[in-house]
Enzyme design. Structure first.
Site, mmCIF file in Angstrom:
data_model
loop_
_atom_site.group_PDB
_atom_site.id
_atom_site.type_symbol
_atom_site.label_atom_id
_atom_site.label_comp_id
_atom_site.label_asym_id
_atom_site.label_seq_id
_atom_site.Cartn_x
_atom_site.Cartn_y
_atom_site.Cartn_z
ATOM 1 N N LYS A 33 1.302 -24.532 -16.204
ATOM 2 C CA LYS A 33 2.645 -23.997 -16.448
ATOM 3 C C LYS A 33 2.944 -22.997 -15.356
ATOM 4 C CE LYS A 33 5.918 -24.515 -19.471
ATOM 5 N NZ LYS A 33 6.173 -25.690 -20.329
ATOM 6 N N ASP A 74 11.608 -26.474 -17.730
ATOM 7 C CA ASP A 74 11.365 -25.822 -19.021
ATOM 8 C C ASP A 74 12.575 -24.898 -19.214
ATOM 9 O OD1 ASP A 74 8.991 -25.462 -21.110
ATOM 10 O OD2 ASP A 74 9.804 -23.466 -20.810
HETATM 11 P P1 NDP Z 1 16.798 -24.699 -22.060
HETATM 12 O O1 NDP Z 1 16.789 -23.605 -21.073
HETATM 13 O O2 NDP Z 1 17.516 -25.957 -21.755
HETATM 14 O O3 NDP Z 1 17.352 -24.167 -23.462
HETATM 15 C C1 NDP Z 1 16.770 -23.089 -24.110
HETATM 16 C C2 NDP Z 1 17.585 -22.791 -25.365
HETATM 17 O O4 NDP Z 1 16.867 -21.847 -26.144
HETATM 18 C C3 NDP Z 1 18.928 -22.173 -25.060
HETATM 19 O O5 NDP Z 1 19.845 -22.553 -26.042
HETATM 20 C C4 NDP Z 1 18.618 -20.688 -25.139
HETATM 21 O O6 NDP Z 1 19.748 -19.874 -25.412
HETATM 22 C C5 NDP Z 1 17.637 -20.653 -26.277
HETATM 23 N N1 NDP Z 1 16.762 -19.481 -26.127
HETATM 24 C C6 NDP Z 1 15.986 -19.191 -25.058
HETATM 25 N N2 NDP Z 1 15.345 -18.033 -25.227
HETATM 26 C C7 NDP Z 1 15.722 -17.595 -26.447
HETATM 27 C C8 NDP Z 1 15.407 -16.462 -27.216
HETATM 28 N N3 NDP Z 1 14.567 -15.526 -26.734
HETATM 29 N N4 NDP Z 1 15.963 -16.348 -28.446
HETATM 30 C C9 NDP Z 1 16.815 -17.297 -28.914
HETATM 31 N N5 NDP Z 1 17.159 -18.392 -28.220
HETATM 32 C C10 NDP Z 1 16.626 -18.539 -27.025
HETATM 33 O O7 NDP Z 1 15.260 -24.990 -22.368
HETATM 34 P P2 NDP Z 1 14.603 -26.281 -23.042
HETATM 35 O O8 NDP Z 1 15.508 -26.871 -24.046
HETATM 36 O O9 NDP Z 1 14.065 -27.125 -21.972
HETATM 37 O O10 NDP Z 1 13.335 -25.621 -23.778
HETATM 38 C C11 NDP Z 1 13.394 -25.170 -25.121
HETATM 39 C C12 NDP Z 1 11.981 -25.087 -25.678
HETATM 40 O O11 NDP Z 1 11.381 -26.386 -25.630
HETATM 41 C C13 NDP Z 1 11.019 -24.175 -24.908
HETATM 42 O O12 NDP Z 1 10.099 -23.610 -25.830
HETATM 43 C C14 NDP Z 1 10.280 -25.142 -23.996
HETATM 44 O O13 NDP Z 1 9.010 -24.637 -23.607
HETATM 45 C C15 NDP Z 1 10.137 -26.332 -24.935
HETATM 46 N N6 NDP Z 1 9.900 -27.635 -24.315
HETATM 47 C C16 NDP Z 1 10.717 -28.131 -23.336
HETATM 48 C C17 NDP Z 1 10.496 -29.384 -22.810
HETATM 49 C C18 NDP Z 1 11.396 -30.002 -21.804
HETATM 50 O O14 NDP Z 1 11.172 -31.167 -21.441
HETATM 51 N N7 NDP Z 1 12.431 -29.333 -21.348
HETATM 52 C C19 NDP Z 1 9.333 -30.183 -23.230
HETATM 53 C C20 NDP Z 1 8.586 -29.607 -24.310
HETATM 54 C C21 NDP Z 1 8.856 -28.372 -24.809
HETATM 55 P P3 NDP Z 1 20.446 -19.056 -24.221
HETATM 56 O O15 NDP Z 1 21.194 -20.065 -23.430
HETATM 57 O O16 NDP Z 1 21.303 -18.073 -24.920
HETATM 58 O O17 NDP Z 1 19.328 -18.406 -23.455
HETATM 59 O O1 2IT Z 2 6.492 -27.904 -22.344
HETATM 60 C C1 2IT Z 2 6.589 -29.015 -21.793
HETATM 61 O O2 2IT Z 2 5.911 -29.987 -22.154
HETATM 62 C C2 2IT Z 2 7.562 -29.173 -20.712
HETATM 63 N N1 2IT Z 2 8.285 -28.225 -20.409
HETATM 64 C C3 2IT Z 2 7.643 -30.463 -19.953
HETATM 65 C C4 2IT Z 2 6.584 -30.503 -18.883
HETATM 66 C C5 2IT Z 2 6.657 -31.680 -17.953
HETATM 67 O O3 2IT Z 2 5.827 -31.686 -17.033
HETATM 68 O O4 2IT Z 2 7.491 -32.576 -18.113
#
Ligand code: NDP
Ligand code: 2IT
Length: 450
Positions: free
Chosen positions: A126, A166
């Site tokens: 990460k 992420d």
């Molecule tokens: P994005 O940046 O696209 O979206 C994040 C969302 O979470 C936004 O709506 C944001 O709101 C909200 N958020 C972030 N921080 C906070 C906080 N401290 N309190 C409340 N809301 C919060 O990120 P992703 O959708 O990609 O990621 C979301 C989660 O999923 C993370 O935990 C990430 O590690 C996990 N994840 C992502 C993957 C991927 O492929 N993208 C794969 C697997 C897991 P705001 O806009 O107001 O900050």
């Molecule tokens: O938490 C996760 O699994 C991710 N943010 C996606 C990682 C990736 O390499 O696609």
């Protein structure tokens, strides 16, 4: 608790003080390995837990950049290359002010197990920065990404380490990072980053993969209890990449999603969320979720008041999907959800539920889909993107989605099998940890002391 596990946790606490998120993730995994560690001393003899909990390499670096007003800004960059046991380091980059070493290490640690569960050849890593993309212009984001990659490029490569997105890192950031990498290396190494736009080497369905994967996992878990998603009420925290496509698939499966959120607050629409409107606000305008009320005046908005419970968990629901960030679902929130009759919880975010909340769900018969299994569809599809880049060939959307669906079904079945074998009925947290640990430990034993 097993002596060996206890000793490893105590030592980890001593040598990683001030890293609460990392210790939390480590404790959650290690305590659930009790049935397998207690039954065989090969793990202790070979120091498997000590080796698995120490990152192979951590890179920290300065990221200097100039903002639009000409002011010099400095951020800190990270890449935690946790494990290359079963493939090149693989995992996302997070750009958010809350990024620190503890957060990077917990995410890297979780990623090792998640990636093993996919059944694909990817190690765990990460990275990211405490840079906040919110409120920055495209040019500022580009300059930051170029500076970040000017250091990171020497540590990554399509057979070495493959970052992706992420929180705060989506297709725009990956594009700027890829452009700078290609410029420095003078070579088109398509597989060095995933989550690329489809126009220059990305995979169809990668954008949708994490959210869709979460719903495939949820469908399987419910199916084993003769429940379907049809007409279920669903609440989804967050409104970023994972949340949006979780909502899309939940709606496709016939569920009614009534609430979503961002870091300021949550919206409730009893008629069901209008996802096209959310996409316009979040994917196009990069706006705030509150703006939903401009076009949907009958919907309600609840501001976060930082009392330990995000307002979204106060809304009555059958299924709760935390898809925002770590520790967003506390014990107090779990109690409210249970009082309101929640049937199942599925973690789209990484470690969104505290350990106390998870225990509470298990004690109260709530079906619980743990992050490292339920959100593995994103990284699995990243691995499918890498294989398309190596083949110099593309799959159709349907082909990728079918592969994703099959991977999520396999992951659920593995979690169930491992939980059954350990005599822990429907404990998919332990199931996921044990199933992944077995694969990793086997690879570690095979490769000697490295
Ligand atoms: P994005 O940046 O696209 O979206 C994040 C969302 O979470 C936004 O709506 C944001 O709101 C909200 N958020 C972030 N921080 C906070 C906080 N401290 N309190 C409340 N809301 C919060 O990120 P992703 O959708 O990609 O990621 C979301 C989660 O999923 C993370 O935990 C990430 O590690 C996990 N994840 C992502 C993957 C991927 O492929 N993208 C794969 C697997 C897991 P705001 O806009 O107001 O900050
Ligand atoms: O938490 C996760 O699994 C991710 N943010 C996606 C990682 C990736 O390499 O696609």
């Amino acid at each position: 608790m097993n002596d060996y596990i206890e000793r490893v946790i105590q030592n980890a606490q001593k040598i990683n003080n001030n890293q609460p998120e990392f210790i939390q993730a480590l404790k959650e995994v290690l305590t659930s390995l009790e049935p397998i560690i207690s039954s065989n001393d090969v793990y202790e003899k070979n120091a498997i837990l000590e080796r698995m909990t120490e990152p192979e390499r951590i890179i920290m670096f300065r990221v200097p950049w100039v903002d639009d007003s000409g002011k010099i800004r400095i951020n800190r960059g990270y890449r935690v290359q946790f494990s290359s046991l079963i493939g090149p380091y693989k995992g996302g980059l997070r750009f958010a002010p809350s990024v620190n070493l503890s957060v990077m290490k917990f995410l890297g640690f979780e990623q090792i197990f998640k990636n093993a569960l996919t059944g694909l050849p990817i190690g765990g890593a990460k990275g990211g920065s405490d840079f906040d993309p919110k409120g920055k212009s495209d040019n500022e984001v580009m300059r930051f990404c170029q500076s970040f990659m000017t250091e990171l490029y020497r540590h990554i490569g399509q057979d070495v380490d493959v970052p992706a997105g992420d929180i705060g890192v989506g297709a725009r950031e990956i594009g700027y990072l890829f452009g700078q990498y290609k410029r420095i290396k003078n070579a088109y190494e398509g597989g060095v980053l995933t989550g690329k736009s489809v126009c220059y080497g990305g995979s169809l369905a990668r954008t949708e993969a994490t959210g869709y994967g979460l719903l495939f996992y949820m469908r399987e878990m419910l199916k084993h209890h003769d429940i379907t998603l049809q007409n279920k009420i669903v609440t989804v925290s967050g409104s970023g990449n994972v949340a949006i496509y979780a909502v899309e698939k939940a709606q496709n499966f016939g569920a009614k999603v009534v609430a979503m959120s961002d870091s300021n607050g949550c919206i409730y629409d009893e008629n069901g969320i209008d996802l096209a409107c959310i996409k316009e606000i979040k994917e196009v305008r990069r706006g705030r979720i509150k703006e939903y009320l401009n076009t949907h005046p009958k919907a309600k908005y609840f501001e976060n008041n930082n009392d330990g419970v995000s307002p979204i968990w106060r809304i009555k629901t059958d299924i709760a999907l935390p898809c925002a960030t770590q520790n967003e679902l506390s014990l107090e929130a779990a109690k409210i959800l249970v009082d309101n009759g929640v049937i199942a919880v599925g973690e789209g975010a990484n470690m969104p539920s505290t350990m106390e909340a998870i225990d509470y769900f298990h004690e109260h018969g709530v079906l619980f889909a743990p992050a490292k299994a339920a959100n593995a569809g994103g990284v699995a599809t990243s691995a499918i993107e890498m294989s398309q880049n190596s083949m110099r060939y593309y799959y159709t959307f349907e082909e990728v989605e079918n592969k994703l669906e099959q991977i999520m079904i396999n992951i659920f079945n593995e979690c169930k099998k491992a939980s059954d074998e350990a005599g822990l009925k429907d404990n998919y947290v332990a199931g996921a940890n044990i199933a992944a640990f077995k694969k990793l430990a086997q690879a570690m034993l095979a490769q000697g002391i490295v």
